[in-house]
Design an enzyme around this catalytic site. Structure first.
Site, PDB file in Angstrom:
ATOM      1  N   GLU A   1      26.485  10.731  44.078  1.00  0.00           N
ATOM      2  CA  GLU A   1      26.388   9.613  45.025  1.00  0.00           C
ATOM      3  C   GLU A   1      25.778  10.095  46.337  1.00  0.00           C
ATOM      4  O   GLU A   1      24.878   9.471  46.897  1.00  0.00           O
ATOM      5  CB  GLU A   1      27.777   9.027  45.255  1.00  0.00           C
ATOM      6  CG  GLU A   1      27.758   7.697  45.952  1.00  0.00           C
ATOM      7  CD  GLU A   1      29.128   7.033  46.027  1.00  0.00           C
ATOM      8  OE1 GLU A   1      29.235   6.060  46.788  1.00  0.00           O
ATOM      9  OE2 GLU A   1      30.077   7.483  45.365  1.00  0.00           O
TER      10      GLU A   1
ATOM     11  N   GLY B   1      33.610   1.637  50.672  1.00  0.00           N
ATOM     12  CA  GLY B   1      34.962   1.101  50.770  1.00  0.00           C
ATOM     13  C   GLY B   1      36.003   2.107  50.300  1.00  0.00           C
ATOM     14  O   GLY B   1      37.057   2.263  50.893  1.00  0.00           O
ATOM     15  N   GLY B   2      35.673   2.825  49.202  1.00  0.00           N
ATOM     16  CA  GLY B   2      36.634   3.750  48.617  1.00  0.00           C
ATOM     17  C   GLY B   2      36.393   5.212  48.950  1.00  0.00           C
ATOM     18  O   GLY B   2      37.323   6.013  48.973  1.00  0.00           O
ATOM     19  N   SER B   3      35.128   5.576  49.199  1.00  0.00           N
ATOM     20  CA  SER B   3      34.817   6.987  49.457  1.00  0.00           C
ATOM     21  C   SER B   3      33.772   7.122  50.555  1.00  0.00           C
ATOM     22  O   SER B   3      33.110   6.148  50.919  1.00  0.00           O
ATOM     23  CB  SER B   3      34.311   7.658  48.167  1.00  0.00           C
ATOM     24  OG  SER B   3      33.091   7.066  47.756  1.00  0.00           O
ATOM     25  N   THR B   4      33.624   8.346  51.068  1.00  0.00           N
ATOM     26  CA  THR B   4      32.588   8.608  52.072  1.00  0.00           C
ATOM     27  C   THR B   4      31.848   9.884  51.674  1.00  0.00           C
ATOM     28  O   THR B   4      32.452  10.806  51.126  1.00  0.00           O
ATOM     29  CB  THR B   4      33.180   8.710  53.495  1.00  0.00           C
ATOM     30  OG1 THR B   4      32.104   8.801  54.435  1.00  0.00           O
ATOM     31  CG2 THR B   4      34.092   9.919  53.677  1.00  0.00           C
ATOM     32  N   GLN B   5      30.537   9.902  51.923  1.00  0.00           N
ATOM     33  CA  GLN B   5      29.702  11.032  51.526  1.00  0.00           C
ATOM     34  C   GLN B   5      28.958  11.630  52.717  1.00  0.00           C
ATOM     35  O   GLN B   5      28.545  10.906  53.624  1.00  0.00           O
ATOM     36  CB  GLN B   5      28.627  10.597  50.509  1.00  0.00           C
ATOM     37  CG  GLN B   5      29.134  10.310  49.116  1.00  0.00           C
ATOM     38  CD  GLN B   5      29.926   9.019  49.028  1.00  0.00           C
ATOM     39  OE1 GLN B   5      31.099   9.000  48.659  1.00  0.00           O
ATOM     40  NE2 GLN B   5      29.305   7.921  49.419  1.00  0.00           N
TER      41      GLN B   5
END
Length: 396
Positions: free
Chosen positions: A153, A183-187
């Site tokens: 991602e 919303g659920g994860s950050t990269q």
């Protein structure tokens, strides 16, 4: 005279051949990529022109459409989830010429929303999507429907932004980093300039990617549970909690008189401010710190001069009404004023500040490039993933 005419015809044909010869090398092709995120499902329909067989194709156009909620909200009714995909495929049929349908790949990649679901619920949804794809007129490649891992991602979002900003064509080391907040994860992903960044990073944070017959080493990581919406739950102590029927989750980041049921990923939580307690920026910052501190790794060279593009919720939150002018501590200390925009505004802005400063280690004066689109194309991993499909980037 007739001799001249024939010669003329010959010359005309010769000219047409010359003109059409380069055009023949150039061909148009299409790709359909579904981004099944935690808060919505989006379809990206890309039109590419391959002008030169050895160079990267040129992106001619992107058709983009989104529906809410995300697939994870249909965890107990997978057929309804499948219907949202059917509806979006209608947009694809209108966009891609019918003669191209058979060779246009259709792919769906799900992100943190499905990663956070129990495996059997996620698989039921994915099976439903596979059925919808199989009955569509498009080309369904192997492994067309999957949950994407967090590394890909981040890497594929990096490919998208560097393709759109022209850095990939240059084959240079001068690229830009990306910060993606879902919303659920950050990269976070960037191409390190310093060997020390690579040596001091956890081994799993370095990904290799094949481009132009050589391997690039990227620093990349996806933090599951640290997306904006999941972080609200984590701040409230509700992420993965039980007793949801009777528990009320409170926070000093919420307006004191606020109380409501709030749904994420098909689960409903009772959420409220602290009616007889304190609310405001300092207390909120302290609460949010627990979600970030010691969880997010600080890469060695983030404090340097690298340029980072920040998008998704970073962008959405920054441009909401009246926010550019106001320091976000004011949003926390005057919550009732901002409540009509969103009761979570103080919590969200505090979280973003905390994530960037205490988490990744950016300085106060770091300038981030906020972008929803670059050259009128959505900044997300979807374009990079379509690229990966056509030109195996071999991420590992």
């Amino acid at each position: 005279s007739s001799f001249f005419l024939h010669l003329g015809d010959f010359w005309l044909q010769f000219v047409l051949l010359e003109v059409s010869h380069p055009v023949n090398l150039s061909h148009t092709f299409y790709g359909i990529m579904f981004d099944a995120g935690s808060t919505g499902t989006r379809i990206h329909i890309y039109t590419f022109i391959q002008k030169d067989p050895v160079e990267l194709p040129v992106l001619d156009n992107e058709m983009y459409h989104a529906v809410k909620p995300g697939l994870s909200a249909y965890k107990d009714k997978p057929e309804e989830g499948g219907n949202t995909i059917r509806a979006l495929l209608k947009v694809a049929k209108k966009t891609v010429p019918e003669v191209e349908w058979k060779q246009t790949p259709v792919v769906l990649k799900a992100t943190a929303g499905l990663r956070l679901l129990p495996e059997e619920k996620a698989n039921a949804l994915l099976d439903e999507v596979r059925e919808v794809f199989d009955e569509s007129p498009f080309f369904v490649p192997n492994n067309s429907v999957s949950i994407m891992n967090g590394t890909n991602e981040g890497v594929l979002a990096w490919v998208t932004v560097n393709f759109l900003t022209g850095h990939l064509y240059a084959k240079t080391r001068k690229t830009v980093g990306i910060l993606d907040l879902g919303g659920g994860s950050t990269q976070i992903t960037f191409l390190p300039k310093s060997k020390k960044t690579v040596f001091t990073a956890p081994a799993s944070y370095i990904a290799n990617i094949n481009m132009f017959n050589h391997t690039l080493q990227l620093y990349t990581h996806s933090y599951l549970g640290n997306g904006l919406v999941a972080a609200r739950l984590a701040t409230l102590g509700a992420l993965g909690a039980d007793g949801l029927d009777w528990k009320v989750f409170t926070s000093s980041c919420l307006p004191k008189k606020f109380r409501e049921d709030w749904t994420f990923g098909g689960i409903t939580y009772k959420v409220s401010g602290i009616p007889d307690g304190y609310a405001g920026y300092k207390l909120c910052y302290y609460e949010v710190m627990r979600v970030v501190k010691g969880i997010v790794h600080q890469p060695f060279e983030v404090k340097g001069s690298s340029i980072f593009y920040a998008f998704s919720y970073y962008f959405d939150r920054a441009v909401e009404p009246g926010q550019i002018q106001n320091h976000h501590s004011e949003m926390c200390n005057k919550m009732t004023k901002y409540r009509p925009i969103s009761p979570f505004l103080c919590m969200d802005m505090t979280y973003i500040t905390c994530l960037l400063k205490e988490g990744f280690g950016f300085k106060d004066n770091t300038m981030l490039q906020l972008a929803k689109k670059v050259n009128n194309v959505e900044t997300s991993w979807a374009l990079g993933a379509t690229f990966d499909h056509f030109n195996n980037l071999n991420i590992h």
